[in-house]
Design a protein around this motif. Structure first.
Motif, PDB file in Angstrom:
ATOM      1  N   GLU A   1     130.156  48.270 -26.035  1.00 48.12           N
ATOM      2  CA  GLU A   1     130.446  47.568 -26.842  1.00 48.12           C
ATOM      3  C   GLU A   1     129.933  47.183 -27.776  1.00 48.12           C
ATOM      4  O   GLU A   1     129.958  46.447 -28.599  1.00 48.12           O
ATOM      5  CB  GLU A   1     131.325  46.330 -26.158  1.00 48.12           C
ATOM      6  N   ARG A   2     128.259  47.796 -27.700  1.00 45.44           N
ATOM      7  CA  ARG A   2     127.202  47.594 -28.755  1.00 45.44           C
ATOM      8  C   ARG A   2     128.027  48.808 -30.134  1.00 45.44           C
ATOM      9  O   ARG A   2     127.922  49.395 -29.690  1.00 45.44           O
ATOM     10  CB  ARG A   2     125.756  47.858 -27.758  1.00 45.44           C
ATOM     11  N   PRO A   3     127.329  47.497 -31.054  1.00 45.67           N
ATOM     12  CA  PRO A   3     127.386  48.121 -32.153  1.00 45.67           C
ATOM     13  C   PRO A   3     126.875  49.687 -32.351  1.00 45.67           C
ATOM     14  O   PRO A   3     128.051  50.403 -33.144  1.00 45.67           O
ATOM     15  CB  PRO A   3     127.292  47.205 -33.594  1.00 45.67           C
TER      16      PRO A   3
ATOM     17  N   LYS B   1     128.413  51.854 -29.836  1.00 52.43           N
ATOM     18  CA  LYS B   1     129.946  52.336 -30.405  1.00 52.43           C
ATOM     19  C   LYS B   1     130.524  53.237 -32.452  1.00 52.43           C
ATOM     20  O   LYS B   1     131.120  54.588 -31.885  1.00 52.43           O
ATOM     21  CB  LYS B   1     130.382  51.047 -30.826  1.00 52.43           C
TER      22      LYS B   1
ATOM     23  N   LEU C   1     133.957  50.061 -35.887  1.00 51.31           N
ATOM     24  CA  LEU C   1     134.316  48.724 -35.724  1.00 51.31           C
ATOM     25  C   LEU C   1     134.369  47.985 -37.174  1.00 51.31           C
ATOM     26  O   LEU C   1     134.950  48.594 -37.892  1.00 51.31           O
ATOM     27  CB  LEU C   1     132.653  49.749 -36.587  1.00 51.31           C
TER      28      LEU C   1
ATOM     29  N   GLU D   1     130.806  44.118 -36.913  1.00 48.59           N
ATOM     30  CA  GLU D   1     130.011  45.024 -35.987  1.00 48.59           C
ATOM     31  C   GLU D   1     129.093  45.723 -37.900  1.00 48.59           C
ATOM     32  O   GLU D   1     128.094  46.544 -37.181  1.00 48.59           O
ATOM     33  CB  GLU D   1     130.736  45.963 -35.533  1.00 48.59           C
TER      34      GLU D   1
ATOM     35  N   VAL E   1     125.993  40.334 -34.686  1.00 51.05           N
ATOM     36  CA  VAL E   1     127.054  40.406 -34.915  1.00 51.05           C
ATOM     37  C   VAL E   1     127.513  38.766 -34.613  1.00 51.05           C
ATOM     38  O   VAL E   1     128.783  38.781 -35.554  1.00 51.05           O
ATOM     39  CB  VAL E   1     128.588  40.951 -32.963  1.00 51.05           C
TER      40      VAL E   1
END
Length: 223
Positions: free
Chosen positions: A10-12, A15, A24, A28, A44
């Motif tokens: 889930e981290r930009p 991801k 994204l 994001e 975010v």
């Protein structure tokens, strides 16, 4: 919760690395440029706040004024976002290079659409050409409101003389997205043709830019 405490998928940045940039959200993607958040707000959150404050990504891209001084959005973060937005604008459509020759409406229509269609207010612009229809310059001369702008023929004449133009292509956008020429569009075209004719400058066309294909007044037989 800090982004570092989020699940990896889930981290930009993670991801983006695993799924690609297209996966994204707008917030994001902005978070990637912002780099970090501030106390109580993740990057975010800041990206989402910036989008909400400006009315979405399209409005943010067309913004001419400095970015708002939101909490957590310092000078360094604003600079990174502004640089990213400018790169996006420059890549959003074809370039109109100096000395490029415009031989028909299609040569300039897509360029003008890419430059003017995203503005939330009316912008009147001019492509200045030499006597062989080669590009000398492009300028956005007047800016107005959501439903109109005031065009001063004297300023258009002055700009033509400054560029030593022999011909021009006029263009303006309709923020409503509907590119149908209005009576005032026809009237200002006629007024400019008359004013520019006095100094030997020909008006080749006037494009109205909306959400779909630009409308050429010359092709419509309206000039």
């Amino acid at each position: 919760m800090n982004i570092r405490q989020w699940p990896l998928d889930e981290r930009p940045r993670e991801k983006l690395a695993t799924l690609g940039a297209a996966a994204l959200s707008d917030a994001e993607l902005l978070a990637i440029f912002l780099g970090s958040g501030c106390r109580g707000l993740t990057a975010v959150d800041l990206g989402r706040q910036l989008l909400n404050h400006n009315g979405g990504l399209r409005a943010l891209l067309s913004r001419e004024e400095p970015l708002p001084r939101l909490r957590g959005l310092g000078a360094a973060k604003r600079s990174r976002v502004l640089a990213a937005l400018e790169l996006a604008r420059r890549c959003s459509g074809p370039e109109l290079k100096r000395d490029a020759t415009l031989r028909n409406p299609a040569d300039s229509a897509e360029f003008l659409r890419s430059r003017l269609s995203s503005y939330p207010y009316e912008v009147f612009a001019v492509v200045f050409l030499d006597n062989r229809h080669r590009v000398l310059a492009f300028e956005e001369l007047f800016r107005g409101t959501i439903d109109g702008t005031v065009v001063h023929p004297r300023e258009v004449v002055r700009a033509c003389l400054r560029h030593n133009a022999a011909a021009v292509i006029l263009a303006h956008n309709h923020p409503s997205g509907v590119a149908e020429p209005s009576e005032s569009d026809r009237a200002i075209t006629a007024e400019l043709r008359q004013a520019l004719g006095l100094v030997g400058v020909r008006v080749l066309d006037h494009f109205v830019i909306g959400d779909s294909a630009p409308v050429s007044l010359a092709q419509r037989g309206l000039m």
